[in-house]
Design an enzyme around this catalytic site. Structure first.
Site, PDB file in Angstrom:
ATOM      1  NE  ARG A   1      -4.215  -1.484  -0.045  1.00  0.00           N
ATOM      2  CZ  ARG A   1      -4.270  -2.482  -0.903  1.00  0.00           C
ATOM      3  NH1 ARG A   1      -3.242  -2.731  -1.720  1.00  0.00           N
ATOM      4  NH2 ARG A   1      -5.345  -3.256  -0.978  1.00  0.00           N
TER       5      ARG A   1
ATOM      6  CG  ASP B   1       2.570  -2.691  -8.348  1.00  0.00           C
ATOM      7  OD1 ASP B   1       2.656  -2.417  -9.561  1.00  0.00           O
ATOM      8  OD2 ASP B   1       1.587  -3.287  -7.853  1.00  0.00           O
TER       9      ASP B   1
ATOM     10  CD  GLU C   1      -2.386   3.215  -5.937  1.00  0.00           C
ATOM     11  OE1 GLU C   1      -3.258   2.420  -6.307  1.00  0.00           O
ATOM     12  OE2 GLU C   1      -1.266   2.860  -5.552  1.00  0.00           O
TER      13      GLU C   1
ATOM     14  CG  HIS D   1      -2.218  -0.974  -7.477  1.00  0.00           C
ATOM     15  ND1 HIS D   1      -2.605  -0.187  -6.418  1.00  0.00           N
ATOM     16  CD2 HIS D   1      -2.429  -2.252  -7.066  1.00  0.00           C
ATOM     17  CE1 HIS D   1      -3.045  -0.941  -5.425  1.00  0.00           C
ATOM     18  NE2 HIS D   1      -2.941  -2.205  -5.799  1.00  0.00           N
TER      19      HIS D   1
END
Length: 326
Positions: free
Chosen positions: A230, A254, A259, A291
């Protein structure tokens, strides 16, 4: 049973169409769920949401007024959900607690290898007929010490892969896994001894910005830091300082704390206003993916199947064990 699916991409529509129960009637909306568009779900019995959808008290209240009593999350994380409000309003929340943890674990190790062996740079060089290998020097993963913060399903899958590389593992979790009994240490010891640190813990008030000025100061110079969990686990401004000071030698992300307005969208023809994110992209030793660690065929099938099971259980008045609020 009518279900409004928000943050619905083409692959979500294809997956639910292929793997969900055919009695479920889906209405797809590409927009992220918010207080401004929750009314799109009018007439539906449930909402199907994803990681960046807004399930705050305001949105849940509007859902309740529309008679919606169920939210099916297409993800494991639920830090975007006001669970207390959902419980007070009688809105059932169900998630997908595990979907191919190997998918995220494999992506995690792929990021380590890409940063280490500079595969992304080598790819671009060869396409330009540049076959020199200067500047592509890496290191052996074998024998390196890797710190895993969080050893749930994904952390454990990552540990198994890294053991195959011959890495030494140092682990930290408030609920240790029996398989890694001999590998647990304190956080301070993990910070001090790890060549690579990978985050696999949920985002909670206790773990928010677990990577901060104090924790970075305890790490080895040139440490590799990977986050496929996260975005809020990392204080991005502090990490930028760590990159500038060379404390962080490699950074793989990632996920990103802000985001929601960037990931899962094609912004190639737009100006991105997030100056912190744009600053990250200027470093040659930073690798960012959007992600996508979860994004394998096997994981998508499990997500769609379990989401369908959760919705069907609600429709039938039963439970699946995946409920956060019943």
């Amino acid at each position: 049973m009518k279900v409004a699916v928000f943050s619905a991409k083409k692959y979500d529509q294809k997956g639910l169409g292929q793997w969900a129960d055919p009695s479920l009637q889906f209405s797809y909306f590409e927009n992220r769920l918010s207080s401004a568009n929750v009314k799109l779900a009018h007439g539906c019995h449930a909402i199907c949401a994803f990681v960046n959808d807004d399930l705050s008290a305001e949105v849940l209240q509007q859902m309740s007024e529309m008679g919606i009593e169920m939210v099916a999350l297409r993800c494991a994380g639920f830090n975007n959900v006001d669970l207390a409000t959902a419980k007070a309003l009688g809105i059932r929340i169900a998630r997908v607690p595990a979907y191919s943890p190997e998918a995220v674990a494999e992506h995690t190790v792929a990021m380590m290898l890409t940063l280490n062996r500079k595969l992304h740079k080598a790819f671009n060089r060869v396409r330009d007929d540049n076959f020199a290998i200067d500047g592509l020097l890496g290191f052996n993963m074998h024998g390196k010490t890797v710190g895993l913060i969080g050893t749930g399903r994904i952390g454990l899958a990552t540990a198994r892969i890294l053991k195959g590389f011959g890495c030494k593992l140092l682990c930290y979790d408030i609920e240790p896994a029996a398989e890694l009994t001999n590998d647990y240490v304190s956080l301070n010891e993990l910070y001090a001894q790890s060549d690579i640190i990978s985050l696999h813990c949920p985002l909670t008030p206790a773990t928010k910005h677990i990577i901060n000025t104090d924790s970075l100061a305890k790490m080895r110079d040139g440490v590799m830091l990977i986050n496929t969990s996260r975005g809020g686990l990392v204080n991005t401004k502090t990490v930028i300082d760590g990159l500038k000071s060379r404390k962080i030698g490699y950074l793989g992300l990632d996920v990103y704390e802000q985001e929601a307005d960037i990931f899962f969208e094609n912004l190639s023809e737009q100006v991105i206003d997030d100056e912190i994110f744009k600053r990250l992209l200027t470093f040659p030793n930073v690798l960012i993916t959007s992600h996508q660690a979860f994004f394998t065929k096997e994981a998508l099938q499990q997500i769609c199947t379990i989401t369908s099971d959760n919705l069907m259980a609600f429709a039938g008045g039963s439970t699946t064990g995946n409920e956060l609020v019943q």
